[in-house]
Scaffold this motif. Structure first.
Motif, mmCIF file in Angstrom:
data_model
loop_
_atom_site.group_PDB
_atom_site.id
_atom_site.type_symbol
_atom_site.label_atom_id
_atom_site.label_comp_id
_atom_site.label_asym_id
_atom_site.label_seq_id
_atom_site.Cartn_x
_atom_site.Cartn_y
_atom_site.Cartn_z
ATOM 1 N N PHE A 31 21.764 -11.449 -6.796
ATOM 2 C CA PHE A 31 20.978 -10.218 -6.796
ATOM 3 C C PHE A 31 20.648 -9.759 -5.379
ATOM 4 O O PHE A 31 19.500 -9.461 -5.055
ATOM 5 N N ASN A 32 21.643 -9.688 -4.528
ATOM 6 C CA ASN A 32 21.439 -9.313 -3.129
ATOM 7 C C ASN A 32 20.850 -7.920 -2.976
ATOM 8 O O ASN A 32 19.882 -7.728 -2.239
ATOM 9 N N LEU A 33 21.424 -6.937 -3.638
ATOM 10 C CA LEU A 33 20.922 -5.561 -3.516
ATOM 11 C C LEU A 33 19.516 -5.436 -4.077
ATOM 12 O O LEU A 33 18.652 -4.805 -3.469
ATOM 13 N N ARG A 34 19.286 -6.049 -5.207
ATOM 14 C CA ARG A 34 17.953 -6.008 -5.816
ATOM 15 C C ARG A 34 16.927 -6.670 -4.898
ATOM 16 O O ARG A 34 15.802 -6.185 -4.737
ATOM 17 N N THR A 35 17.307 -7.777 -4.271
ATOM 18 C CA THR A 35 16.405 -8.470 -3.350
ATOM 19 C C THR A 35 16.077 -7.600 -2.149
ATOM 20 O O THR A 35 14.913 -7.512 -1.724
ATOM 21 N N GLN A 36 17.086 -6.937 -1.589
ATOM 22 C CA GLN A 36 16.839 -6.051 -0.449
ATOM 23 C C GLN A 36 15.892 -4.929 -0.837
ATOM 24 O O GLN A 36 14.943 -4.621 -0.109
ATOM 25 N N LEU B 270 8.342 -3.648 -0.872
ATOM 26 C CA LEU B 270 7.165 -4.433 -0.496
ATOM 27 C C LEU B 270 6.662 -4.026 0.888
ATOM 28 O O LEU B 270 5.455 -3.893 1.107
ATOM 29 N N ALA B 271 7.580 -3.801 1.813
ATOM 30 C CA ALA B 271 7.196 -3.377 3.165
ATOM 31 C C ALA B 271 6.481 -2.033 3.136
ATOM 32 O O ALA B 271 5.469 -1.838 3.824
ATOM 33 N N GLU B 272 6.982 -1.107 2.329
ATOM 34 C CA GLU B 272 6.332 0.209 2.216
ATOM 35 C C GLU B 272 4.950 0.081 1.597
ATOM 36 O O GLU B 272 3.990 0.712 2.051
ATOM 37 N N GLN B 273 4.821 -0.731 0.555
ATOM 38 C CA GLN B 273 3.520 -0.935 -0.090
ATOM 39 C C GLN B 273 2.525 -1.569 0.882
ATOM 40 O O GLN B 273 1.355 -1.163 0.932
ATOM 41 N N ALA B 274 2.980 -2.562 1.620
ATOM 42 C CA ALA B 274 2.092 -3.231 2.581
ATOM 43 C C ALA B 274 1.613 -2.254 3.640
ATOM 44 O O ALA B 274 0.437 -2.251 4.012
ATOM 45 N N GLU B 275 2.524 -1.422 4.120
ATOM 46 C CA GLU B 275 2.150 -0.441 5.147
ATOM 47 C C GLU B 275 1.099 0.528 4.618
ATOM 48 O O GLU B 275 0.124 0.832 5.298
ATOM 49 N N ARG B 276 1.275 0.988 3.380
ATOM 50 C CA ARG B 276 0.283 1.897 2.771
ATOM 51 C C ARG B 276 -1.076 1.223 2.616
ATOM 52 O O ARG B 276 -2.112 1.874 2.669
ATOM 53 N N ALA B 277 -1.090 -0.103 2.434
ATOM 54 C CA ALA B 277 -2.334 -0.854 2.256
ATOM 55 C C ALA B 277 -2.940 -1.299 3.580
ATOM 56 O O ALA B 277 -3.990 -1.941 3.600
ATOM 57 N N GLY B 278 -2.262 -1.008 4.709
ATOM 58 C CA GLY B 278 -2.787 -1.386 6.010
ATOM 59 C C GLY B 278 -2.226 -2.685 6.558
ATOM 60 O O GLY B 278 -2.656 -3.156 7.605
ATOM 61 N N GLY B 279 -1.284 -3.289 5.861
ATOM 62 C CA GLY B 279 -0.665 -4.528 6.321
ATOM 63 C C GLY B 279 0.757 -4.265 6.769
ATOM 64 O O GLY B 279 1.140 -3.127 7.039
#
Length: 128
Positions: free
Chosen positions: A19-24, A30-39
């Motif tokens: 599941f390489n594409l799904r993992t990417q 996750l990176a976008e969500q973290a950025e929106r949350a301040g992390g």
């Protein structure tokens, strides 16, 4: 909530399963969500990312398994997927090999070895 926390992935997010594409996509989301949350989420290079980036245009790598095989199976041309103008290509070109958290913590993937001496040069050339 993620808050102002930092998650560092030390590489090898590809070529470790089916599941390489799904993992990417998971890590990019996750990176976008973290950025929106301040992390933030730091996606470092590991030896699997380095090997795939070096081999993406090599027809000898078309055997079953791994990121390149998965791209071909979905009808995605690796040269377009890894291109500097693509989302993944941009992320790959800006991914660090080493990360520093604070003044005392330095993080690097354990699979990168001294024989990858030209890695920094290759990364710089990929940024063009």
């Amino acid at each position: 909530s993620f808050g102002d926390n930092v998650l560092v992935s030390l590489g090898d997010r590809i070529n470790k399963g089916s599941f390489n594409l799904r993992t990417q996509c998971f890590f990019f989301d996750l990176a976008e969500q973290a950025e929106r949350a301040g992390g933030r989420v730091v996606l470092q290079w590991g030896n699997q990312e380095v090997q795939t980036a070096k081999a993406w245009d090599n027809s000898k790598t078309r055997g079953p398994g791994g990121m390149l095989w998965e791209l071909w199976a979905y009808g995605i041309e690796p040269s377009q997927f890894f291109a500097a103008s693509s989302s993944y290509g941009k992320a790959l070109r800006h991914a660090p090999v080493v990360s520093q958290l604070g003044e005392e913590i330095l993080l690097v993937h354990g699979g990168l070895c001294p024989s990858e001496r030209s890695l920094a040069e290759e990364l710089r050339s990929m940024q063009q």
